[in-house]
Design an enzyme around this catalytic site. Structure first.
Site, short mmCIF file in Angstrom:
data_model
loop_
_atom_site.label_atom_id
_atom_site.label_comp_id
_atom_site.label_asym_id
_atom_site.label_seq_id
_atom_site.Cartn_x
_atom_site.Cartn_y
_atom_site.Cartn_z
N ASP A 223 0.83 -1.21 0.00
CA ASP A 223 0.00 0.00 0.00
C ASP A 223 0.87 1.26 0.00
O ASP A 223 0.64 2.20 -0.77
CB ASP A 223 -0.98 -0.01 1.18
CG ASP A 223 -0.34 -0.45 2.49
OD1 ASP A 223 0.69 -1.15 2.45
OD2 ASP A 223 -0.86 -0.10 3.57
N ASP A 247 1.69 -8.10 -10.44
CA ASP A 247 0.68 -7.88 -11.48
C ASP A 247 0.06 -6.49 -11.33
O ASP A 247 -0.06 -5.72 -12.28
CB ASP A 247 -0.39 -8.97 -11.34
CG ASP A 247 -1.40 -8.95 -12.48
OD1 ASP A 247 -1.13 -8.28 -13.50
OD2 ASP A 247 -2.44 -9.60 -12.35
#
Ligand code: ATP
Length: 354
Positions: A223, A247
């Site tokens: 994050d 990804d």
């Protein structure tokens, strides 16, 4: 004379076919004008073939690639007529898992100031390489559903992390950093929430970093990494992360490069065939209209040439891509007015010119 480098070419679906057609022109030009020893083997695998005769990824193609080829150029997979993606799964996973291509290498490099979307930043602020683990994590499809379709339904996807898998991708990132004169390796994880799996990543990262004392290291929770990637991408150099996070963060990275039409990738292991593909998908919304940007494929071919030992071709092609953007010889997504094949022709004309 070295052995011929055989390259399997699989255009796939949608814009994959259009960008790979340009990639074939580029490879042919590298052979003709720079003397590269390349032989292309063409395979018409994709949705059309699957719908015609049910073929996905035949054993004989797999064996030829395994025994004879040094690289695969893959376009993109995905077609609305095959919603279950059966063909795509067999081909992509057949290559990625079948050849154990554990290292997904994705440069996140902005090549031109006009492509940088961040206020107050220029292209030089975004120059990093992401190492995404490519064979484990949630992509192994371990799990299941219980009491499906009832109010008590349970769905589980396991996140698989092995010592071997974690160690080899972290080592690959450190070895790349050392070999390419990079200064810093950042690990992106979520060890505060994924206490078992990412504690393993933390431990291995600390161990391997001791063997590379000259490199600066740090870790960021995923994050915080996303936040910082947009706030200040210049702080990142080499990044290593898991399959799922890789990804996601590389698509975020692609937005700093000028979009999916500019993002290249390699799926490799040190001692075998490599699979090279632009990051974007088959983009059915623009397929067949000459709008697809082939420059990600040109950059991807640069990575392939490094894999084949022609190291000087990657900076050469990267510079041509930069020049194409600068001259407006590019598609609309990156500010130009050219079609897919016009861009390919322009790149080829520059290769021919030396
Ligand atoms: P997939 O599900 O196959 O991974 P995706 O959802 O990531 O695909 P893409 O097909 O990669 O979607 O592309 C998303 C959008 O970005 C496309 O619809 C298209 O508008 C744009 N795009 C992707 N690749 C290119 C390209 N090479 N040139 C121009 N635009 C592109």
């Amino acid at each position: 004379m070295t052995d011929t480098n055989k390259i399997a070419v699989i255009p796939g679906d949608g814009i994959g076919k259009e960008v790979v057609a340009e990639g074939v022109k580029v490879l042919t030009a590298l052979r003709e004008h720079r003397g590269r020893n390349l032989e292309l083997l063409h395979y018409d695998l994709g949705a059309d073939r699957f719908l015609a005769d049910g073929t996905t990824f035949p054993d004989e193609v797999r064996d030829t690639i395994r025994n004879e080829c040094k690289a695969v150029l893959l376009g993109a997979m995905g077609d609305p007529r095959v919603p279950g993606m059966e063909h795509a799964r067999d081909i992509i996973f057949g290559l990625r898992f079948g050849f154990d291509l554990y290292c997904n290498l994705r440069p996140v490099v902005c090549l031109h100031d006009s492509l940088m979307p961040l206020k107050g930043r220029t292209a030089k602020d975004c120059d990093m390489v992401v190492f995404r683990e490519n064979t484990e994590g949630v992509y192994v499809a371990m799990g299941g559903q219980f009491k499906r379709g009832t109010p008590d339904e349970v769905a589980i996807n396991e996140d698989l992390n092995t010592r071997k898998g974690v160690e080899r991708i972290i080592r690959a990132a450190f070895e790349y950093a050392t070999r390419h004169g990079r200064k810093k390796v950042t690990m992106v994880d979520k060890s505060n929430a994924m206490r078992h799996a990412h504690e393993l990543w933390q431990r291995v990262f600390a161990e391997v970093s001791k063997e590379h004392a000259g490199l600066e290291t740090n870790h960021q929770y995923v994050d915080a990494f996303c936040f910082n990637l947009i706030r200040d991408p210049s702080q990142f150099d080499v990044v290593v992360t898991s399959n799922l996070f890789g990804d996601i963060v590389t698509d975020l990275g692609a937005s700093l490069q000028g979009g999916l039409g500019m993002a290249a990738s390699a799926n490799i292991r040190p001692d075998g065939v490599g699979m090279f593909e632009p990051v974007h998908g088959s983009a059915p919304d623009i397929a067949g209209q000459g709008k697809a940007n082939p420059l990600a494929t040109v950059l991807t071919i640069g990575m392939m040439m490094t894999h084949l030992g022609y190291d000087e071709d990657e900076p050469f092609l990267t510079d041509l891509v930069r020049q194409a953007i600068d001259a407006g010889e590019c598609t609309a997504d990156v500010g130009g007015k050219r079609t897919t094949s016009q861009v390919g022709d322009w790149i080829v004309s520059r290769i021919a010119g030396g």
